[in-house]
Design an enzyme around this catalytic site. Structure first.
Site, PDB file in Angstrom:
ATOM      1  N   SER A 164       1.784   9.648   1.407  1.00  8.05           N
ATOM      2  CA  SER A 164       1.226  10.669   0.528  1.00  8.05           C
ATOM      3  C   SER A 164       2.066  10.819  -0.747  1.00  8.05           C
ATOM      4  O   SER A 164       2.249   9.842  -1.472  1.00  8.05           O
ATOM      5  CB  SER A 164       1.082  11.988   1.300  1.00  8.05           C
ATOM      6  OG  SER A 164       0.220  12.870   0.622  1.00  8.05           O
ATOM      7  N   ASP A 260      -9.875   9.690   4.755  1.00  5.45           N
ATOM      8  CA  ASP A 260      -8.916  10.335   3.866  1.00  5.45           C
ATOM      9  C   ASP A 260      -9.513  10.451   2.466  1.00  5.45           C
ATOM     10  O   ASP A 260     -10.058   9.487   1.938  1.00  5.45           O
ATOM     11  CB  ASP A 260      -7.631   9.494   3.841  1.00  5.45           C
ATOM     12  CG  ASP A 260      -6.539  10.079   2.964  1.00  5.45           C
ATOM     13  OD1 ASP A 260      -6.687  11.227   2.489  1.00  5.45           O
ATOM     14  OD2 ASP A 260      -5.522   9.384   2.763  1.00  5.45           O
ATOM     15  N   HIS A 292      -6.106  11.810   6.605  1.00  2.00           N
ATOM     16  CA  HIS A 292      -4.843  11.708   5.866  1.00  2.00           C
ATOM     17  C   HIS A 292      -3.647  11.929   6.807  1.00  2.00           C
ATOM     18  O   HIS A 292      -3.643  12.866   7.596  1.00  2.00           O
ATOM     19  CB  HIS A 292      -4.853  12.758   4.747  1.00  2.00           C
ATOM     20  CG  HIS A 292      -3.763  12.590   3.733  1.00  2.00           C
ATOM     21  ND1 HIS A 292      -3.622  11.468   2.956  1.00  2.00           N
ATOM     22  CD2 HIS A 292      -2.760  13.425   3.369  1.00  2.00           C
ATOM     23  CE1 HIS A 292      -2.585  11.616   2.146  1.00  2.00           C
ATOM     24  NE2 HIS A 292      -2.036  12.799   2.388  1.00  2.00           N
TER      25      HIS A 292
END
Length: 316
Positions: A164, A260, A292
């Site tokens: 991320s 995601d 995610h």
């Protein structure tokens, strides 16, 4: 003014009150370094800089203790996720993940603890991460301040990784290294897990994402990087970076998840990288049916185990 008045409210992540108080709703718990009871991975915390406050958690696999001094292991510098505003290198989520990855891949790892927004808005996280890399590089001749890096880490076989926002940092650090160099470090590859990239023009199927969600992503970036030009900032949208072709590594592994919101950005990154003039090899793997950072929430699921195995082979 009531001290309960909210200036910024990012649902489930962080709230900032008008009196300046910051309330993190996730990623605040920590665990100490340890020796893992099952896989024997050892960890310890080191201070890289007092001012600004930068630290890292180091990991060595069980094999390091028994291997000959001549056998150095690949070094993974890892940057945690959390939208640049939550989480830490001592969070149980990241501690558990790196314990298993270090064991699986048989590598030395440095998990960087950078300063968080909004108290320290971007580029603080990038500056801290670069300072941590310069600290790592200071061990290239085996005479650095940290014994584990001197003894066990091969600085000619370095990888950056992150998930991320941490994947965003890993990319930006590899680009900075390619543009400016970093004496003593040979960066082989980067691992970008569900990278936190965005842009004003939708790519792939992003038009099907609800407008409110797209605006949330854009607003969170502006919140953590208030001086940014917005979602097309090259730090957030690598496709807008004229220097992209100078990425300082030979290979890139991008991991995306089917469900995601950032999936199409991961694929798009690989496409723009190929067109940028960069001479390396990029590969994308997609986990079907996953959200995610699913691998952090459910590390023993089949897709998480498969992804970890793939990353381990990439690091070797």
């Amino acid at each position: 003014m009531s001290n309960e008045e909210i200036a910024h409210d990012f649902f489930n992540v962080i709230k900032v009150y008008k009196d300046g108080r910051v309330e993190r709703l996730l990623g605040t718990s920590t665990v100490p370094p340890s020796t893992h009871p099952e896989n024997g991975v050892q960890s310890k915390d080191v201070v890289i800089s007092q001012e600004p406050a930068i630290s890292a958690r180091l990991y060595i696999p069980k094999s390091a203790a028994t291997s000959s001094p001549q056998t150095k292991l690949p070094l993974l510098v890892y940057f945690h996720g959390g939208g640049f505003c939550i989480e830490s290198s001592s969070s149980p989520t990241y501690h558990n993940y790196l314990n298993t990855l270090v064991s699986e891949a048989n590598v030395v790892a440095v998990s960087v603890d950078y300063r968080l927004a909004p108290e320290n808005p971007l580029p603080a996280a990038y500056d801290d991460s670069w300072a941590a890399l310069k600290w790592v590089a200071s061990h290239f001749d085996g005479n650095g301040s940290e014994d584990w890096l001197n003894r066990f880490a091969d600085l000619r076989g370095v990888f950056f990784g992150g998930d991320s926002a941490g994947a965003n940092i890993a990319h930006n650090m590899a680009l900075k290294l390619g543009c400016e160099g970093l004496v003593g470090v040979k960066l082989i590859g980067i691992v970008l897990i569900h990278p936190y990239f965005w842009g004003t023009e939708p790519v792939g199927e992003e038009l099907t994402i609800p407008a409110a969600k797209r605006e949330y992503i854009a607003a969170l970036w502006r919140f953590t990087c208030p001086l940014s030009i917005g979602s097309d900032d090259p730090l957030f949208n690598p496709g807008k970076d004229p220097k992209l072709g100078e990425l300082g590594c030979e290979k890139v592994l991008v991991c995306v998840a089917e469900k995601d919101v950032f999936k199409d950005r991961g694929w798009h990154y690989s496409e723009v990288l190929k067109k940028s003039g960069w001479k390396g090899v990029v590969e994308v793997i997609e986990a079907k049916g996953e959200e995610h950072v699913f691998h952090l929430r459910n590390p023993s699921c089949e897709n998480a185990v498969a992804m970890k195995k793939k990353i381990a082979s990439f690091l070797n």
